[in-house]
Design a protein around this motif. Structure first.
Motif, PDB file in Angstrom:
ATOM      1  N   ILE A  83       0.358  -0.141 -12.304  1.00  0.00           N
ATOM      2  CA  ILE A  83      -0.425   1.010 -12.766  1.00  0.00           C
ATOM      3  C   ILE A  83      -0.147   2.166 -11.818  1.00  0.00           C
ATOM      4  CG2 ILE A  83      -2.733   1.947 -13.035  1.00  0.00           C
ATOM      5  CD1 ILE A  83      -3.623  -0.814 -13.858  1.00  0.00           C
ATOM      6  N   ILE A  84       0.356   3.226 -12.349  1.00  0.00           N
ATOM      7  CA  ILE A  84       0.640   4.412 -11.548  1.00  0.00           C
ATOM      8  C   ILE A  84       0.004   5.586 -12.261  1.00  0.00           C
ATOM      9  CG2 ILE A  84       2.435   5.909 -10.630  1.00  0.00           C
ATOM     10  CD1 ILE A  84       4.123   3.485 -10.229  1.00  0.00           C
ATOM     11  N   SER A  89     -15.667  -5.690  -6.805  1.00  0.00           N
ATOM     12  CA  SER A  89     -15.095  -7.029  -6.946  1.00  0.00           C
ATOM     13  C   SER A  89     -13.782  -6.904  -7.690  1.00  0.00           C
ATOM     14  CB  SER A  89     -16.037  -7.950  -7.738  1.00  0.00           C
ATOM     15  OG  SER A  89     -17.215  -8.197  -7.020  1.00  0.00           O
ATOM     16  N   GLY A  90     -12.764  -7.552  -7.184  1.00  0.00           N
ATOM     17  CA  GLY A  90     -11.498  -7.515  -7.883  1.00  0.00           C
ATOM     18  C   GLY A  90     -10.352  -8.029  -7.051  1.00  0.00           C
ATOM     19  N   THR A  91      -9.250  -8.231  -7.731  1.00  0.00           N
ATOM     20  CA  THR A  91      -8.006  -8.652  -7.102  1.00  0.00           C
ATOM     21  C   THR A  91      -6.978  -7.565  -7.367  1.00  0.00           C
ATOM     22  OG1 THR A  91      -8.519 -10.974  -7.503  1.00  0.00           O
ATOM     23  CG2 THR A  91      -6.205 -10.434  -7.049  1.00  0.00           C
ATOM     24  N   ILE A  92      -6.392  -7.070  -6.313  1.00  0.00           N
ATOM     25  CA  ILE A  92      -5.378  -6.027  -6.437  1.00  0.00           C
ATOM     26  C   ILE A  92      -4.103  -6.591  -5.831  1.00  0.00           C
ATOM     27  CG2 ILE A  92      -4.746  -3.660  -5.865  1.00  0.00           C
ATOM     28  CD1 ILE A  92      -7.771  -3.111  -5.484  1.00  0.00           C
ATOM     29  N   ARG A  93      -3.062  -6.637  -6.627  1.00  0.00           N
ATOM     30  CA  ARG A  93      -1.800  -7.250  -6.191  1.00  0.00           C
ATOM     31  C   ARG A  93      -0.722  -6.196  -5.950  1.00  0.00           C
ATOM     32  NH1 ARG A  93      -2.826 -11.416 -10.715  1.00  0.00           N
ATOM     33  NH2 ARG A  93      -3.890 -13.014  -9.518  1.00  0.00           N
ATOM     34  N   ASN A  94       0.066  -6.434  -4.909  1.00  0.00           N
ATOM     35  CA  ASN A  94       1.283  -5.647  -4.649  1.00  0.00           C
ATOM     36  C   ASN A  94       1.075  -4.143  -4.761  1.00  0.00           C
ATOM     37  OD1 ASN A  94       2.802  -8.065  -4.397  1.00  0.00           O
ATOM     38  ND2 ASN A  94       2.877  -8.211  -6.609  1.00  0.00           N
ATOM     39  N   SER A  95       0.112  -3.622  -4.054  1.00  0.00           N
ATOM     40  CA  SER A  95      -0.205  -2.217  -4.232  1.00  0.00           C
ATOM     41  C   SER A  95       0.025  -1.367  -3.006  1.00  0.00           C
ATOM     42  CB  SER A  95      -1.666  -2.058  -4.653  1.00  0.00           C
ATOM     43  OG  SER A  95      -1.815  -2.353  -6.004  1.00  0.00           O
ATOM     44  N   SER A  96       0.424  -0.138  -3.279  1.00  0.00           N
ATOM     45  CA  SER A  96       0.477   0.879  -2.235  1.00  0.00           C
ATOM     46  C   SER A  96      -0.962   1.321  -1.969  1.00  0.00           C
ATOM     47  CB  SER A  96       1.300   2.076  -2.722  1.00  0.00           C
ATOM     48  OG  SER A  96       0.628   2.732  -3.775  1.00  0.00           O
ATOM     49  N   LEU A  97      -1.167   2.017  -0.869  1.00  0.00           N
ATOM     50  CA  LEU A  97      -2.499   2.518  -0.541  1.00  0.00           C
ATOM     51  C   LEU A  97      -3.023   3.417  -1.658  1.00  0.00           C
ATOM     52  CD1 LEU A  97      -4.807   2.759   1.495  1.00  0.00           C
ATOM     53  CD2 LEU A  97      -3.565   4.678   2.522  1.00  0.00           C
ATOM     54  N   HIS A  98      -2.172   4.282  -2.176  1.00  0.00           N
ATOM     55  CA  HIS A  98      -2.566   5.167  -3.279  1.00  0.00           C
ATOM     56  C   HIS A  98      -3.061   4.355  -4.475  1.00  0.00           C
ATOM     57  CE1 HIS A  98      -2.567   8.618  -5.947  1.00  0.00           C
ATOM     58  NE2 HIS A  98      -1.845   7.914  -6.793  1.00  0.00           N
ATOM     59  N   ASN A  99      -2.328   3.317  -4.845  1.00  0.00           N
ATOM     60  CA  ASN A  99      -2.722   2.506  -5.999  1.00  0.00           C
ATOM     61  C   ASN A  99      -4.009   1.738  -5.760  1.00  0.00           C
ATOM     62  OD1 ASN A  99      -0.750   3.342  -7.736  1.00  0.00           O
ATOM     63  ND2 ASN A  99       0.556   1.555  -7.462  1.00  0.00           N
ATOM     64  N   VAL A 100      -4.247   1.282  -4.534  1.00  0.00           N
ATOM     65  CA  VAL A 100      -5.498   0.577  -4.234  1.00  0.00           C
ATOM     66  C   VAL A 100      -6.678   1.497  -4.548  1.00  0.00           C
ATOM     67  CG1 VAL A 100      -6.943  -0.404  -2.411  1.00  0.00           C
ATOM     68  CG2 VAL A 100      -4.508  -0.986  -2.520  1.00  0.00           C
TER      69      VAL A 100
END
Length: 108
Positions: A105-106, A48-59
């Motif tokens: 977050i990277i 469960s979560g919201t992931i904003r403006n992310s590249s595939l790697h960051n997801v």
């Protein structure tokens, strides 16, 4: 799903106790990749979560912050594994963890 299209257009991924297999299907369509699991059990892990403006790697990095998952991007394939061999990663009473993060977050 119209909600998925709207979230995609707004650079947001929103999941509510979605199994990783369902998330993988969404990511395959959005990013043009193939997601492969090394275990059938992993397909049922809820997120469960919201992931904003992310590249595939960051997801995948963000998801791996909530569960002991490993991921490896190889060309157009993402391999998902577990960093542990038992079910000790489960949260009490099978509740899912909720996370809301952005792509700032990277990983190191």
């Amino acid at each position: 799903d119209l909600r998925e299209i709207d979230f995609w257009r707004n650079n947001m991924l929103i999941f509510n106790s979605a199994p990783l297999a369902e998330i993988a299907t969404t990511l395959e369509r959005m990013y043009g990749v193939k997601v492969v699991f090394d275990s059938e059990k992993l397909k049922n892990v809820p997120f469960s979560g919201t992931i904003r403006n992310s590249s595939l790697h960051n997801v995948f990095y963000i998801i791996s912050l909530t569960y002991p998952l490993t991921y490896k991007l190889e060309g157009d394939t993402v391999k998902i594994g577990s960093s542990i061999k038992d079910d000790s990663w489960k949260t009490p009473h099978n509740k899912t963890k909720r996370v809301e993060l952005c792509s700032s977050i990277i990983p190191p």
